[in-house]
Design a protein around this motif. Structure first.
Motif, PDB file in Angstrom:
ATOM      1  N   VAL A 137       0.751  -1.129  -0.118  1.00 55.05           N
ATOM      2  CA  VAL A 137      -0.085  -0.267   0.200  1.00 55.05           C
ATOM      3  C   VAL A 137       1.115   1.439  -0.438  1.00 55.05           C
ATOM      4  O   VAL A 137       1.766   1.026   0.949  1.00 55.05           O
ATOM      5  CB  VAL A 137      -0.919   0.011   1.085  1.00 55.05           C
ATOM      6  CG1 VAL A 137      -1.778   1.359   1.383  1.00 55.05           C
ATOM      7  CG2 VAL A 137      -1.790  -1.133   1.157  1.00 55.05           C
TER       8      VAL A 137
ATOM      9  N   GLU B   3      -0.024   6.915   0.419  1.00 54.12           N
ATOM     10  CA  GLU B   3      -0.595   7.630   0.286  1.00 54.12           C
ATOM     11  C   GLU B   3      -2.645   7.435   0.024  1.00 54.12           C
ATOM     12  O   GLU B   3      -3.223   7.638   0.432  1.00 54.12           O
ATOM     13  CB  GLU B   3      -0.989   8.664  -1.612  1.00 54.12           C
ATOM     14  CG  GLU B   3       0.333   9.829  -2.289  1.00 54.12           C
ATOM     15  CD  GLU B   3       1.349   8.673  -1.786  1.00 54.12           C
ATOM     16  OE1 GLU B   3       2.510   9.957  -1.733  1.00 54.12           O
ATOM     17  OE2 GLU B   3       1.443   7.576  -2.151  1.00 54.12           O
ATOM     18  N   LYS B   4      -1.519   6.077  -0.367  1.00 54.74           N
ATOM     19  CA  LYS B   4      -3.252   5.557  -0.393  1.00 54.74           C
ATOM     20  C   LYS B   4      -4.080   5.058   1.040  1.00 54.74           C
ATOM     21  O   LYS B   4      -4.836   4.813   1.052  1.00 54.74           O
ATOM     22  CB  LYS B   4      -3.300   3.702  -1.055  1.00 54.74           C
ATOM     23  CG  LYS B   4      -4.426   2.990  -0.642  1.00 54.74           C
ATOM     24  CD  LYS B   4      -5.962   3.580  -2.123  1.00 54.74           C
ATOM     25  CE  LYS B   4      -6.989   3.420  -1.673  1.00 54.74           C
ATOM     26  NZ  LYS B   4      -8.396   3.912  -2.719  1.00 54.74           N
TER      27      LYS B   4
ATOM     28  N   GLU C  92      -5.533   8.103   2.178  1.00 55.41           N
ATOM     29  CA  GLU C  92      -7.118   8.426   1.882  1.00 55.41           C
ATOM     30  C   GLU C  92      -7.756   7.300   2.232  1.00 55.41           C
ATOM     31  O   GLU C  92      -8.492   7.623   2.162  1.00 55.41           O
ATOM     32  CB  GLU C  92      -6.737   7.596  -0.192  1.00 55.41           C
ATOM     33  CG  GLU C  92      -7.969   7.396  -0.206  1.00 55.41           C
ATOM     34  CD  GLU C  92      -7.839   6.914  -1.603  1.00 55.41           C
ATOM     35  OE1 GLU C  92      -9.313   6.680  -2.128  1.00 55.41           O
ATOM     36  OE2 GLU C  92      -6.984   7.165  -2.287  1.00 55.41           O
TER      37      GLU C  92
ATOM     38  N   TYR D 293      -7.440  -3.532   3.792  1.00 60.76           N
ATOM     39  CA  TYR D 293      -7.797  -3.496   2.750  1.00 60.76           C
ATOM     40  C   TYR D 293      -6.058  -3.738   2.340  1.00 60.76           C
ATOM     41  O   TYR D 293      -5.658  -4.509   0.783  1.00 60.76           O
ATOM     42  CB  TYR D 293      -7.096  -1.754   2.537  1.00 60.76           C
ATOM     43  CG  TYR D 293      -7.219  -1.371   1.130  1.00 60.76           C
ATOM     44  CD1 TYR D 293      -8.252  -0.891   0.218  1.00 60.76           C
ATOM     45  CD2 TYR D 293      -5.667  -1.278   1.069  1.00 60.76           C
ATOM     46  CE1 TYR D 293      -7.828  -0.718  -1.411  1.00 60.76           C
ATOM     47  CE2 TYR D 293      -5.118   0.011  -0.626  1.00 60.76           C
ATOM     48  CZ  TYR D 293      -6.336  -0.213  -1.323  1.00 60.76           C
ATOM     49  OH  TYR D 293      -6.349  -0.004  -3.360  1.00 60.76           O
TER      50      TYR D 293
ATOM     51  N   GLN E   9      -4.762  -6.743  -0.591  1.00 58.34           N
ATOM     52  CA  GLN E   9      -3.701  -6.473  -1.774  1.00 58.34           C
ATOM     53  C   GLN E   9      -2.535  -7.288  -1.906  1.00 58.34           C
ATOM     54  O   GLN E   9      -2.320  -7.403  -2.457  1.00 58.34           O
ATOM     55  CB  GLN E   9      -3.163  -5.101  -1.306  1.00 58.34           C
ATOM     56  CG  GLN E   9      -4.016  -3.907  -1.421  1.00 58.34           C
ATOM     57  CD  GLN E   9      -4.210  -3.670  -3.175  1.00 58.34           C
ATOM     58  OE1 GLN E   9      -3.907  -3.095  -4.121  1.00 58.34           O
ATOM     59  NE2 GLN E   9      -5.981  -3.377  -3.381  1.00 58.34           N
TER      60      GLN E   9
END
Length: 366
Positions: A308, A311-312, A315, A334, A338
């Motif tokens: 990850v 920036e993600k 967010e 998340y 991934q």
């Protein structure tokens, strides 16, 4: 909640520093005092070492933490969240610890346990040394350096943590160790101490009102030029293997021929098989003064950062602002998804996240 009489404590410590009692006795006493404070804090919901949230009614912090094991066996990650650290309402401590090797889960837990005690001991000692007695109260002297005190305390504490591991009668940390990234917030100052490749990322507001990512710590890996130079100066070697392109590891070098297992970190607790080959436990310590633009800090193990982007991650946590208690879990879940997408065929790593939201930093900066 019990808060220590801090000025009285420091006054007694000042006298103790000049005594002939050994450092070991002082530190042992400090660890006992820290354990007492920890028990009280845990009882009052101010100390957290398993997934959950901490929100002290008198604090401007809101903290969400979550950990999930991967597919490699025992979850070797751990973390700590401690509001009112050391009995001071304006001091918060958080840290994430990423163990590795056959005993990595025990090494990480040991570091999580003893780091707060050593840090508190050296911080209180430094505070006593840089304070003066005025009208029966201890006051900071004119040359007081808040960041300098914390930096020096972190450096000494990390050295003692490694020494503790080396002498531990049960935990074998020769081929096992842990990375650690730790944050202190005192007022509007945050101080981060990084040992390894766990990472701290800030979510802050840009001029156009967007929440952007600012990486606060540097991943301590052998590929960094200053780290590589130290490793070679110490007699170690930095190599990449054919089956791990792009991954640099410290190896013991004998007559320019690397031998034995390698380590993909340039700083770590434990891992004594390469401690004479350039691996150190000295933390990289940085500071930042919080402003009204700074929203939160994410502390996470590399189980997040391997899949990850900064920036993600920012967010995801920013979009969780209205449900902050779920922010750490959302980022962990998340990242876990991934791993299936970006690292097919690889065992999913352990993943741990601590999200620290800042509500009301008193200073501002345009």
């Amino acid at each position: 909640m019990i808060m220590v009489q801090f000025s009285a404590f420091l006054s007694g410590l000042t006298k103790n520093i000049s005594s002939k009692k050994g450092k070991k006795r002082r530190i042992n006493l400090g660890r006992e005092a820290t354990e007492t404070l920890a028990k009280e804090s845990r009882k009052n919901g101010l100390l957290l070492t398993s997934s959950g949230n901490v929100c002290a009614e008198w604090s401007s912090n809101y903290i969400s933490a979550y950990s999930k094991g991967g597919n490699k066996g025992t979850n070797q990650d751990s973390f700590i969240v401690w509001e009112g650290f050391g009995g001071k309402e304006d001091v918060m401590l958080c840290g994430v610890f990423d163990g590795h090797g056959p005993w990595g889960h025990l090494v990480g837990k040991r570091v999580k346990k003893v780091m707060p005690a050593y840090l508190l001991h050296y911080w209180q000692e430094a505070m006593a040394q840089c304070s003066i007695l005025m009208d029966g109260e201890l006051c900071k002297n004119a040359n007081f350096d808040q960041f300098g005190v914390w930096k020096n305390s972190f450096t000494k504490a990390c050295s003692m943590v490694d020494y503790d591991l080396e002498l531990h009668p049960v935990i074998d940390s020769f081929y096992s160790g842990t990375a650690a990234v730790t944050i202190i917030r005192e007022g509007d100052l945050i101080v981060l101490a990084n040992v390894g490749d766990s990472r701290a990322v800030l979510g802050t507001t840009s001029d156009d009102g967007e929440v952007i990512a600012v990486q606060l710590t540097v991943d301590c890996k052998p590929s960094l030029s200053k780290e590589r130079e130290r490793i070679y100066t110490s007699g170690g070697c930095v190599c990449e293997s054919d089956d791990e392109p792009g991954v640099s590891r410290i190896r013991v070098s004998i007559n320019e021929i690397p031998e034995g297992p390698g380590l993909a970190l340039s700083r770590a607790f434990g891992d004594f098989f390469v401690k004479d080959s350039g691996l150190i436990s000295e933390p990289d310590v940085i500071q930042r003064t919080l402003t009204t633009r700074d929203r939160f800090v994410i502390l996470a193990t590399d189980g997040v950062w391997d899949v990850v982007s900064n920036e993600k991650a920012v967010e995801i946590v920013s979009s969780s602002a209205d449900e902050r208690d779920e922010s750490a879990k959302r980022l962990v879940e998340y990242a876990a998804a991934q791993w299936k997408c970006k690292r097919p065929g690889f065992a999913k790593d352990d993943i741990s996240v601590v999200c620290i939201f800042f509500n009301n930093p008193s200073s501002s900066q345009d």
